[in-house]
Design an enzyme around this catalytic site. Sequence first.
Site, PDB file in Angstrom:
ATOM      1  N   SER A 201       0.832  -1.209   0.000  1.00 50.81           N
ATOM      2  CA  SER A 201       0.000   0.000   0.000  1.00 50.81           C
ATOM      3  C   SER A 201       0.867   1.260   0.000  1.00 50.81           C
ATOM      4  O   SER A 201       2.057   1.207   0.338  1.00 50.81           O
ATOM      5  CB  SER A 201      -0.885  -0.042   1.260  1.00 50.81           C
TER       6      SER A 201
ATOM      7  N   SER B 125       9.196   9.955   9.876  1.00 50.46           N
ATOM      8  CA  SER B 125       8.062  10.867   9.726  1.00 50.46           C
ATOM      9  C   SER B 125       8.478  12.221  10.291  1.00 50.46           C
ATOM     10  O   SER B 125       9.408  12.282  11.102  1.00 50.46           O
ATOM     11  CB  SER B 125       6.870  10.341  10.549  1.00 50.46           C
TER      12      SER B 125
ATOM     13  N   TYR C 283       3.218   6.773  18.371  1.00 54.20           N
ATOM     14  CA  TYR C 283       3.746   6.907  17.001  1.00 54.20           C
ATOM     15  C   TYR C 283       4.947   7.852  16.991  1.00 54.20           C
ATOM     16  O   TYR C 283       5.982   7.545  16.404  1.00 54.20           O
ATOM     17  CB  TYR C 283       2.628   7.423  16.086  1.00 54.20           C
TER      18      TYR C 283
ATOM     19  N   LYS D 247       8.800   6.894  16.054  1.00 50.28           N
ATOM     20  CA  LYS D 247       9.505   7.579  14.953  1.00 50.28           C
ATOM     21  C   LYS D 247      10.711   8.363  15.475  1.00 50.28           C
ATOM     22  O   LYS D 247      11.721   8.466  14.779  1.00 50.28           O
ATOM     23  CB  LYS D 247       8.537   8.480  14.178  1.00 50.28           C
TER      24      LYS D 247
ATOM     25  N   THR E  64      -2.059   8.610   1.428  1.00 53.13           N
ATOM     26  CA  THR E  64      -2.056   7.138   1.457  1.00 53.13           C
ATOM     27  C   THR E  64      -3.171   6.689   2.407  1.00 53.13           C
ATOM     28  O   THR E  64      -3.910   7.521   2.930  1.00 53.13           O
ATOM     29  CB  THR E  64      -0.716   6.584   2.001  1.00 53.13           C
TER      30      THR E  64
END
Length: 276
Positions: free
Chosen positions: A26, A153, A166, A170, A201
Amino acid sequence: MYFCVLICNAMNYFNNKTIWITGASSGIGRECAVQLSRMPQVSLILSARSVEKLQELHAECVHNGARCEILPLDLEQTDTLAEKTQQAIALFGKIDIFINNGGISQRSLAQETPIENDRKIMEIDYFSGVIITKALLPHMIERKSGHIVAVSSISGCFGFPQRTAYCAAKHAMYGYFEALDIEMRAHAVAVTIVSPGRIQTNISYSALTKDGTAHGKMDEGQASGMSVQVFVKQMLTAISRKKHEILIGRKEVLMVYIYRVFPKIFHIIAGKIKAT
Ligand SMILES: NC(=O)c1ccc[n+]([C@@H]2O[C@H](COP(=O)([O-])OP(=O)(O)OC[C@H]3O[C@@H](n4cnc5c(N)ncnc54)[C@H](OP(=O)(O)O)[C@@H]3O)[C@@H](O)[C@H]2O)c1
């Protein structure tokens, strides 16, 4: 003309290379595979959990002229990843470039997030890439050649609400791969940290909510992000130039510079962010 030279240089860099991509089913990983498959004499190894999507992508990459294999894996099953790495090396006899890209995001406040979710995100977004990298390093060091690409990110550069785990994963990734980059210079193994801004995305669909289910919708910010085709074109060009760090996105990447140069202004702006 200048753009043409850049694209040609990028194509030369990937020529004859074997490239392993996680998160290939993906978004960014998929688009990397598609664009790389159009370059001459590229061999691709495609990994993710969704076997059907990998098979579809495999057919497209082979149609575009690439040699291609799929290697399904679950990044959360970290005890399987060293063995998966040996299987990946065996498929074409070498790995030149590892694009450590597979990952999930988060949509929940810190106080409502069970620690199991924090651990799950750390396993998938941080430890999986570290384990695969450790298993690949002897192979790359012995060959005095290799390139590790860590897709982090801008959330690895500063904090953002509803993304505590998250951001932590990261940031950890950022620190690990920056230190690795310095260590690997003695071995001619390159490391590139890619920090995307908001890219169109499915990342917000699969983001983990407080009860462990998927967020299941496209966030507004995500929908208005940079197109994945444009993003990947810039990312592959930067990889071909062996850049140490790249920030790619729209105006949101400015926040990284504001954070680094004017931290007080960053905190004033951050206090006004509507978390989605
Ligand atoms: N899109 C953005 O705005 C953005 C911004 C900053 C950073 N990033 C980073 O870019 C990377 C790619 O994300 P994307 O935007 O392309 O999102 P995406 O479209 O949701 O793709 C995520 C990929 O990761 C794979 N994945 C997720 N959990 C996995 C697991 N347990 N085991 C194996 N594979 C797993 C998914 O495959 P399966 O579900 O088939 O396993 C999928 O191929 C991520 O690391 C993300 O943090 C994205």
